[in-house]
Each structure stands twice: as C-alpha cells, then as structure tokens.
Design a protein around this motif. Structure first.
Motif, PDB file in Angstrom:
ATOM      1  N   LEU A   6     179.907  10.042  -4.541  1.00  0.00           N
ATOM      2  CA  LEU A   6     181.250  10.284  -5.064  1.00  0.00           C
ATOM      3  C   LEU A   6     181.936  11.445  -4.360  1.00  0.00           C
ATOM      4  CD1 LEU A   6     180.648   9.780  -8.892  1.00  0.00           C
ATOM      5  CD2 LEU A   6     182.247   8.470  -7.471  1.00  0.00           C
ATOM      6  N   VAL A   7     181.229  12.552  -4.202  1.00  0.00           N
ATOM      7  CA  VAL A   7     181.877  13.720  -3.604  1.00  0.00           C
ATOM      8  C   VAL A   7     182.186  13.470  -2.133  1.00  0.00           C
ATOM      9  CG1 VAL A   7     179.840  15.043  -2.836  1.00  0.00           C
ATOM     10  CG2 VAL A   7     181.866  16.252  -3.642  1.00  0.00           C
ATOM     11  N   ALA A  52     172.533  20.383  -8.245  1.00  0.00           N
ATOM     12  CA  ALA A  52     171.594  19.484  -7.573  1.00  0.00           C
ATOM     13  C   ALA A  52     172.298  18.694  -6.474  1.00  0.00           C
ATOM     14  CB  ALA A  52     170.959  18.537  -8.587  1.00  0.00           C
ATOM     15  N   ILE A  53     173.539  18.293  -6.726  1.00  0.00           N
ATOM     16  CA  ILE A  53     174.314  17.575  -5.709  1.00  0.00           C
ATOM     17  C   ILE A  53     174.615  18.507  -4.531  1.00  0.00           C
ATOM     18  CG2 ILE A  53     176.536  16.451  -5.251  1.00  0.00           C
ATOM     19  CD1 ILE A  53     176.509  15.655  -8.283  1.00  0.00           C
ATOM     20  N   PHE A 105     173.423  21.454   1.234  1.00  0.00           N
ATOM     21  CA  PHE A 105     172.781  22.528   1.988  1.00  0.00           C
ATOM     22  C   PHE A 105     171.600  22.007   2.801  1.00  0.00           C
ATOM     23  CE2 PHE A 105     174.941  25.479  -1.004  1.00  0.00           C
ATOM     24  CZ  PHE A 105     175.499  26.322  -0.064  1.00  0.00           C
ATOM     25  N   ALA A 106     170.856  21.059   2.252  1.00  0.00           N
ATOM     26  CA  ALA A 106     169.747  20.473   3.009  1.00  0.00           C
ATOM     27  C   ALA A 106     170.266  19.766   4.257  1.00  0.00           C
ATOM     28  CB  ALA A 106     168.969  19.501   2.123  1.00  0.00           C
ATOM     29  N   ASP A 107     171.384  19.049   4.116  1.00  0.00           N
ATOM     30  CA  ASP A 107     171.995  18.363   5.251  1.00  0.00           C
ATOM     31  C   ASP A 107     172.481  19.379   6.280  1.00  0.00           C
ATOM     32  OD1 ASP A 107     173.155  16.492   6.925  1.00  0.00           O
ATOM     33  OD2 ASP A 107     174.830  16.034   5.596  1.00  0.00           O
ATOM     34  N   ARG A 145     168.682   9.090  -8.762  1.00  0.00           N
ATOM     35  CA  ARG A 145     169.807   8.161  -8.735  1.00  0.00           C
ATOM     36  C   ARG A 145     171.100   8.855  -9.139  1.00  0.00           C
ATOM     37  NH1 ARG A 145     168.316   3.259 -12.380  1.00  0.00           N
ATOM     38  NH2 ARG A 145     170.606   3.042 -12.449  1.00  0.00           N
ATOM     39  N   LEU A 146     171.022   9.706 -10.131  1.00  0.00           N
ATOM     40  CA  LEU A 146     172.210  10.439 -10.577  1.00  0.00           C
ATOM     41  C   LEU A 146     172.705  11.375  -9.473  1.00  0.00           C
ATOM     42  CD1 LEU A 146     171.048  11.225 -14.202  1.00  0.00           C
ATOM     43  CD2 LEU A 146     173.051   9.850 -13.603  1.00  0.00           C
ATOM     44  N   VAL A 147     171.768  12.055  -8.813  1.00  0.00           N
ATOM     45  CA  VAL A 147     172.164  12.943  -7.717  1.00  0.00           C
ATOM     46  C   VAL A 147     172.736  12.126  -6.571  1.00  0.00           C
ATOM     47  CG1 VAL A 147     171.383  14.677  -6.064  1.00  0.00           C
ATOM     48  CG2 VAL A 147     170.445  14.666  -8.382  1.00  0.00           C
ATOM     49  N   ASP A 148     172.085  10.998  -6.246  1.00  0.00           N
ATOM     50  CA  ASP A 148     172.594  10.120  -5.187  1.00  0.00           C
ATOM     51  C   ASP A 148     174.023   9.667  -5.495  1.00  0.00           C
ATOM     52  OD1 ASP A 148     170.170  10.247  -3.854  1.00  0.00           O
ATOM     53  OD2 ASP A 148     169.446   8.324  -4.618  1.00  0.00           O
ATOM     54  N   ALA A 149     174.258   9.304  -6.757  1.00  0.00           N
ATOM     55  CA  ALA A 149     175.593   8.847  -7.162  1.00  0.00           C
ATOM     56  C   ALA A 149     176.617   9.963  -6.998  1.00  0.00           C
ATOM     57  CB  ALA A 149     175.556   8.356  -8.606  1.00  0.00           C
TER      58      ALA A 149
END
Length: 223
Positions: free
Chosen positions: A18-19, A56-57, A62-64, A10-14
């Motif tokens: 935001l970015v 982590a964000i 990079f995965a995308d 959830r923190l990474v998703d947030a």
C-alpha cells in the motif's frame, strides 16, 4: 513459519504494498486488513497499536535501503567513494519510493520509547546507518591528514558526527526539494506543464548533486 507468524507477515506485506503504491495516507488499519484479506480486527491481534504495525512496515524500508547501500558500495574502498555511493543510493531510494521514505522518517516512529511486543525500534535501524556515515567521514579526514593535504585548522573542524548530520540533512533536503519540483525550477530543468512535480533525476544529475554535497561538507577532492 507458524500460522500466526505468516499472518503477521501478510499484514506487513500488505502495508508495504500500500505505501509503495498509494503513499502513507493509505495506511489505515482497515485498509491494510482489506489488502491482506483478513478481518478489520485482525491487525490488533498481532500489533497492539497502529504505530506498531507502521513501525514494522517502515523496518522493511530500512532493510531495503541497507541492502542498496551494501550493493552500491561493493568494490569501493575509499571512504569518500563510499560516501558518494551511499549518497546516490539514498537519493535514488527516496525518489523511487517516496511513500516508504516518508514513513521511515516519521518522528513518532523513530523516537517512541514505548516497548510493545512485535514493535521494531526504528532507532536500531537508523542509528547504525548514521554511525557508519560518521565513521567514513572520520576515516576520510584521517587519510587526508596522513597525506598532509591542506585543509581547515583542526580546531575549526566540527566532529565527524556533526558533519555526518549536516551531510545527511543536505541529502534529505535534496530528495525532498526534488520531489516537490523546487530544485528543477532553480536548476532550469522544471518538468513540463501539467507533468508531475518530482520524478527521478538521471544518473549524472544524482552524481553532481551528491558530489556538490560532499564538496560542501568535506572539501573538494577525488574519490
């Protein structure tokens, strides 16, 4: 998925949200926690430092990007054609997601030697992408040599890794200069007064810019 893993995600998703919407300036720990709906101290329980969370964000970016590369090169077999597709996907991603793109290539996230629990090493994402580009360049050169196409003397050709670095720098520079509005100015396609400096080039513009970069570093040739 455990509750701890769920909150970490959830923190990474947030942070990703935001970015993508507000840029890198929005990625303070308190703002990420607020966006995730948790206490401002919660990120520290899952990420020992702010940089660990930012890494982590950026890993999501990079995965995308890797997924876009795979989709762009599907069905393309020639090394030059794959490089053209990779270059276009790279520019498209950079111009569509400027905040994430900026985060992904922040020096302190890419080069840190710190080993922290839960902190992705971004080099594990970037180095394979670079090696893939260098491999395509080497294969392209080998195919040219096999067909006896004229080219520069072998002793004057830089290693594939050097050419890959120069090509990558060229593509990165195109993305940055377009985002600033500089390329539009010199190409006679500046945005209207009062409009955004950047914007995304149309498909033909992207193709021409990538093709010019490939010609500069690989010599003129077809796909």
């Amino acid at each position: 998925m455990t509750q701890e893993t769920s909150l970490r995600e959830r923190l990474v998703d947030a942070g990703v949200e935001l970015v993508m919407t507000s840029g890198t300036a929005s990625l303070g720990l308190r703002e990420i926690a607020r966006q995730a709906g948790v206490s401002h101290g919660a990120p520290r329980r899952y990420f020992p430092t702010h940089q660990a969370l930012l890494s982590a964000i950026a890993r999501r970016g990079f995965a995308d990007l890797q997924a876009r590369f795979a989709a762009a090169t599907a069905g393309t077999t020639s090394p030059r054609g794959r490089l053209q597709a990779l270059g276009r996907a790279y520019l498209g991603y950079a111009l569509e997601h400027r905040g994430m793109f900026e985060l992904m290539f922040r020096h302190e996230l890419l080069t840190s030697e710190q080993e922290e629990p839960g902190r992705p090493r971004l080099r594990e994402s970037t180095l394979p992408l670079f090696a893939h580009m260098a491999g395509l360049i080497a294969t392209h050169r080998a195919e040219q040599a096999a067909t006896d196409r004229p080219g520069a003397p072998e002793d004057s050709v830089p290693p594939a890794s050097v050419t890959a670095a120069a090509l990558w720098s060229n593509l990165h520079g195109i993305a940055q200069l377009w985002a600033w509005g500089s390329l539009q100015l010199v190409l006679g396609s500046a945005p209207p007064a009062g409009g955004p400096a950047g914007g995304t080039p149309d498909g033909d513009q992207l193709d021409r810019l990538v093709a010019a970069a490939l010609d500069a570093h690989l010599g003129r040739g077809g796909a």
